[in-house]
Design a protein around this motif. Structure first.
Motif, PDB file in Angstrom:
ATOM      1  N   VAL A 229       0.843  -1.184   0.000  1.00  0.00           N
ATOM      2  CA  VAL A 229       0.000   0.000   0.000  1.00  0.00           C
ATOM      3  C   VAL A 229       0.885   1.243   0.000  1.00  0.00           C
ATOM      4  CG1 VAL A 229      -0.176   0.279   2.521  1.00  0.00           C
ATOM      5  CG2 VAL A 229      -2.076   1.015   1.056  1.00  0.00           C
ATOM      6  N   GLN A 230       0.389   2.333  -0.554  1.00  0.00           N
ATOM      7  CA  GLN A 230       1.063   3.627  -0.428  1.00  0.00           C
ATOM      8  C   GLN A 230       0.149   4.549   0.373  1.00  0.00           C
ATOM      9  OE1 GLN A 230       1.471   6.704  -3.619  1.00  0.00           O
ATOM     10  NE2 GLN A 230       3.677   6.390  -3.364  1.00  0.00           N
ATOM     11  N   LEU A 231       0.679   5.039   1.499  1.00  0.00           N
ATOM     12  CA  LEU A 231      -0.092   5.920   2.372  1.00  0.00           C
ATOM     13  C   LEU A 231       0.808   7.012   2.933  1.00  0.00           C
ATOM     14  CD1 LEU A 231      -2.236   3.326   4.370  1.00  0.00           C
ATOM     15  CD2 LEU A 231      -3.128   5.085   2.822  1.00  0.00           C
ATOM     16  N   PRO A 232       0.215   8.140   3.367  1.00  0.00           N
ATOM     17  CA  PRO A 232       1.003   9.216   3.962  1.00  0.00           C
ATOM     18  C   PRO A 232       1.559   8.842   5.335  1.00  0.00           C
ATOM     19  CG  PRO A 232      -1.141  10.009   3.214  1.00  0.00           C
ATOM     20  CD  PRO A 232      -1.188   8.523   3.177  1.00  0.00           C
ATOM     21  N   ASP A 233       2.547   9.617   5.768  1.00  0.00           N
ATOM     22  CA  ASP A 233       3.253   9.349   7.020  1.00  0.00           C
ATOM     23  C   ASP A 233       2.332   9.275   8.233  1.00  0.00           C
ATOM     24  OD1 ASP A 233       2.642  12.058   6.858  1.00  0.00           O
ATOM     25  OD2 ASP A 233       4.730  12.728   6.860  1.00  0.00           O
ATOM     26  N   TYR A 234       1.294  10.121   8.293  1.00  0.00           N
ATOM     27  CA  TYR A 234       0.472  10.135   9.498  1.00  0.00           C
ATOM     28  C   TYR A 234      -0.351   8.854   9.657  1.00  0.00           C
ATOM     29  CZ  TYR A 234      -2.802  12.066   6.029  1.00  0.00           C
ATOM     30  OH  TYR A 234      -3.559  12.277   4.898  1.00  0.00           O
ATOM     31  N   TYR A 235      -0.484   8.058   8.593  1.00  0.00           N
ATOM     32  CA  TYR A 235      -1.100   6.737   8.710  1.00  0.00           C
ATOM     33  C   TYR A 235      -0.086   5.676   9.150  1.00  0.00           C
ATOM     34  CZ  TYR A 235      -5.513   7.888   6.308  1.00  0.00           C
ATOM     35  OH  TYR A 235      -6.741   8.396   5.960  1.00  0.00           O
ATOM     36  N   VAL A 236       1.118   5.706   8.567  1.00  0.00           N
ATOM     37  CA  VAL A 236       1.980   4.522   8.653  1.00  0.00           C
ATOM     38  C   VAL A 236       3.248   4.685   9.489  1.00  0.00           C
ATOM     39  CG1 VAL A 236       1.178   3.713   6.399  1.00  0.00           C
ATOM     40  CG2 VAL A 236       3.253   5.131   6.525  1.00  0.00           C
ATOM     41  N   LEU A 237       3.645   5.910   9.841  1.00  0.00           N
ATOM     42  CA  LEU A 237       4.967   6.095  10.437  1.00  0.00           C
ATOM     43  C   LEU A 237       5.120   5.332  11.755  1.00  0.00           C
ATOM     44  CD1 LEU A 237       7.581   7.406   9.708  1.00  0.00           C
ATOM     45  CD2 LEU A 237       6.900   9.449  10.964  1.00  0.00           C
ATOM     46  N   GLU A 238       4.106   5.365  12.600  1.00  0.00           N
ATOM     47  CA  GLU A 238       4.218   4.637  13.869  1.00  0.00           C
ATOM     48  C   GLU A 238       4.353   3.139  13.630  1.00  0.00           C
ATOM     49  OE1 GLU A 238       0.490   4.164  16.245  1.00  0.00           O
ATOM     50  OE2 GLU A 238      -0.330   5.606  14.812  1.00  0.00           O
ATOM     51  N   HIS A 239       3.721   2.629  12.580  1.00  0.00           N
ATOM     52  CA  HIS A 239       3.806   1.199  12.275  1.00  0.00           C
ATOM     53  C   HIS A 239       5.151   0.844  11.636  1.00  0.00           C
ATOM     54  CE1 HIS A 239      -0.400   0.889  13.336  1.00  0.00           C
ATOM     55  NE2 HIS A 239      -0.687   1.851  12.481  1.00  0.00           N
ATOM     56  N   LEU A 240       5.715   1.786  10.877  1.00  0.00           N
ATOM     57  CA  LEU A 240       7.072   1.575  10.353  1.00  0.00           C
ATOM     58  C   LEU A 240       8.076   1.561  11.499  1.00  0.00           C
ATOM     59  CD1 LEU A 240       6.932   3.917   7.222  1.00  0.00           C
ATOM     60  CD2 LEU A 240       7.025   1.412   7.190  1.00  0.00           C
ATOM     61  N   GLN A 241       7.886   2.439  12.471  1.00  0.00           N
ATOM     62  CA  GLN A 241       8.807   2.513  13.603  1.00  0.00           C
ATOM     63  C   GLN A 241       8.708   1.291  14.504  1.00  0.00           C
ATOM     64  OE1 GLN A 241       7.537   6.310  15.155  1.00  0.00           O
ATOM     65  NE2 GLN A 241       8.922   7.484  13.825  1.00  0.00           N
ATOM     66  N   SER A 242       7.493   0.725  14.608  1.00  0.00           N
ATOM     67  CA  SER A 242       7.303  -0.452  15.456  1.00  0.00           C
ATOM     68  C   SER A 242       7.676  -1.754  14.747  1.00  0.00           C
ATOM     69  CB  SER A 242       5.850  -0.535  15.927  1.00  0.00           C
ATOM     70  OG  SER A 242       4.992  -0.910  14.846  1.00  0.00           O
ATOM     71  N   GLY A 243       7.806  -1.714  13.423  1.00  0.00           N
ATOM     72  CA  GLY A 243       8.102  -2.913  12.660  1.00  0.00           C
ATOM     73  C   GLY A 243       6.870  -3.641  12.149  1.00  0.00           C
ATOM     74  N   ALA A 244       5.677  -3.103  12.440  1.00  0.00           N
ATOM     75  CA  ALA A 244       4.445  -3.732  11.949  1.00  0.00           C
ATOM     76  C   ALA A 244       4.312  -3.582  10.440  1.00  0.00           C
ATOM     77  CB  ALA A 244       3.230  -3.132  12.649  1.00  0.00           C
ATOM     78  N   LEU A 245       4.955  -2.550   9.877  1.00  0.00           N
ATOM     79  CA  LEU A 245       5.044  -2.357   8.428  1.00  0.00           C
ATOM     80  C   LEU A 245       6.505  -2.132   8.060  1.00  0.00           C
ATOM     81  CD1 LEU A 245       2.035   0.052   7.713  1.00  0.00           C
ATOM     82  CD2 LEU A 245       2.136  -2.398   7.219  1.00  0.00           C
ATOM     83  N   VAL A 246       6.831  -2.456   6.800  1.00  0.00           N
ATOM     84  CA  VAL A 246       8.191  -2.282   6.286  1.00  0.00           C
ATOM     85  C   VAL A 246       8.115  -1.499   4.983  1.00  0.00           C
ATOM     86  CG1 VAL A 246      10.260  -3.446   5.428  1.00  0.00           C
ATOM     87  CG2 VAL A 246       8.954  -4.446   7.343  1.00  0.00           C
ATOM     88  N   GLU A 247       8.918  -0.461   4.861  1.00  0.00           N
ATOM     89  CA  GLU A 247       8.940   0.296   3.607  1.00  0.00           C
ATOM     90  C   GLU A 247       9.660  -0.494   2.524  1.00  0.00           C
ATOM     91  OE1 GLU A 247      10.087   4.674   1.711  1.00  0.00           O
ATOM     92  OE2 GLU A 247      11.004   4.045   3.610  1.00  0.00           O
TER      93      GLU A 247
END
Length: 290
Positions: A229-247
Motif C-alpha cells: 500500500v502507499q499511504l502518507p506518514d500520518y497513517y503509517v509512520l508509527e507502524h514503520l517505527q514499530s516494525g508492523a510495516l516495512v517500507e
C-alpha cells in the motif's frame, strides 16, 4: 427591515444554493429568508434570484449585488474582529473543511481546543474528500493535503507530508520484497480512490487487487498482510517505527509534499483566521508523527 438583513439573506442564498440552506445558516425560517429576498428585490427594482420548484439560479443583477454585498459583510466582520481582538477575544463564525480521515484525526481535535480558548467563536467543520469550492461553498479555511494547483487562494504550509510504499513483514515473507517497478506485477497491491501511486519519476500504476476509498481501511488491510500500500506518514509512520510495516521501493518515494491551510485573499487580515491557522500549525507540530 435593515438593509444588512437583505444583504445577508442574498449572500446566504447564493453561497448555500438554496433557501433552506440559507435559512439554516442564518438561523431563521425559510419564509423569513424568502420575505427578505422579496423585499430586497422590490427595493432594488431588479430580480436577483430566479426560483423554481427544482432549482435556484442567480441573475446577473444578483451576482453583481452578491459581490458587493460579500465585500461589505466581510469588511463589517473584519471591523468587529479587530475590535474583539483588541479586547482580547475572537468572535464570529468560521466554516472550515478538511479531508475526512485527516480531519477526524487532527483538525477536529485542534478545533475543539481552539473553541475552548475562544468561547465567543463558532465553527462549522465540513469533512469531505472532495475539494470544495471555497467561494461557492462559503468556506473560510480549507486544510488540503499534497500538492496544490495554482489558484488565487492564500496558501500557508502547516506541516510536511511524506508518502511510503509499505507492507507487513508477513506479506513480504510470503510474496517476496519487490526490487523494482517490474516486480509489482507479481504483487498484491492496495489502492485508494486514485488509479495510481505517486513515484519519484511520475505515476506508478500497479494492478489493484483491492481498492477502497478509506485510508484507515487500506492501512488495516496492509497490517493484515493483504498486500502493498502507499499511504502518507500520518497513517503509517508509527507502524514503520514499530516494525508492523516495512517500507519497500524507497528509491521511488516522491518528493515530500505538505499539509496546507488555504483561505480567500479577502480573509488574509481576519484575526480569527490567522489565529486558527497558527493554532493548527502548533497542534500538527505536536501531534503529527515524526
Amino acid at each position: 427591515m435593515s438593509r444588512f438583513d437583505g444583504m445577508e439573506a442574498l449572500v446566504a442564498v447564493v453561497e448555500q444554493r438554496s433557501l433552506s440552506g440559507a435559512a439554516l445558516a442564518l438561523g431563521v425560517s425559510v419564509a423569513h429568508v424568502s420575505r427578505q429576498l422579496k423585499a430586497l428585490e422590490q427595493r432594488l427594482g431588479s430580480q436577483l434570484i430566479k426560483r423554481s420548484t427544482r432549482q435556484l439560479n442567480v441573475t446577473d443583477s444578483g451576482e453583481l449585488y452578491y459581490r458587493h454585498a460579500r465585500a461589505l459583510l466581510d469588511g463589517l466582520a473584519q471591523a468587529e474582529d479587530a475590535v474583539a481582538t483588541l479586547e482580547g477575544r475572537l468572535q464570529g463564525r468560521l466554516r472550515v473543511t478538511a479531508a475526512t480521515a485527516f480531519g477526524e484525526r487532527y483538525v477536529a481535535p485542534a478545533l475543539m481546543d481552539f473553541l475552548a480558548l475562544h468561547p465567543a467563536l463558532k465553527v462549522d467543520l465540513i469533512l469531505s474528500n472532495a475539494n470544495l469550492d471555497l467561494v461557492a461553498d462559503g468556506i473560510d479555511l480549507a486544510i488540503r493535503l499534497g500538492r496544490l494547483e495554482d489558484s488565487s487562494l492564500i496558501a500557508r504550509k502547516l506541516a510536511p507530508r511524506r508518502l511510503y510504499i509499505c507492507a507487513s513483514p508477513a506479506y513480504l515473507q510470503r510474496a517476496g520484497v519487490p526490487a523494482s517497478l517490474n516486480d509489482l506485477k507479481e504483487h498484491s497491491c492496495l489502492l485508494g480512490t486514485q488509479d495510481h501511486w505517486l513515484g519519484k519519476g511520475g505515476p506508478i500504476r500497479p494492478d489493484a487487487r483491492l481498492r477502497m476509498n478509506s485510508g484507515e481501511l487500506l492501512l488495516k488491510a496492509a497490517l493484515d498482510g493483504l498486500g502493498l500500500v502507499q499511504l502518507p506518514d500520518y497513517y503509517v509512520l508509527e507502524h514503520l517505527q514499530s516494525g508492523a510495516l516495512v517500507e519497500v521501493l524507497a528509491e521511488l518515494r516522491p518528493p515530500d509534499s505538505a499539509v496546507w491551510a488555504l483561505y480567500p485573499a479577502r480573509l488574509q487580515q481576519a484575526p480569527r483566521v490567522a489565529r486558527l491557522v497558527e493554532h493548527l500549525q502548533a497542534h500538527l507540530d505536536q501531534h503529527l508523527p515524526r
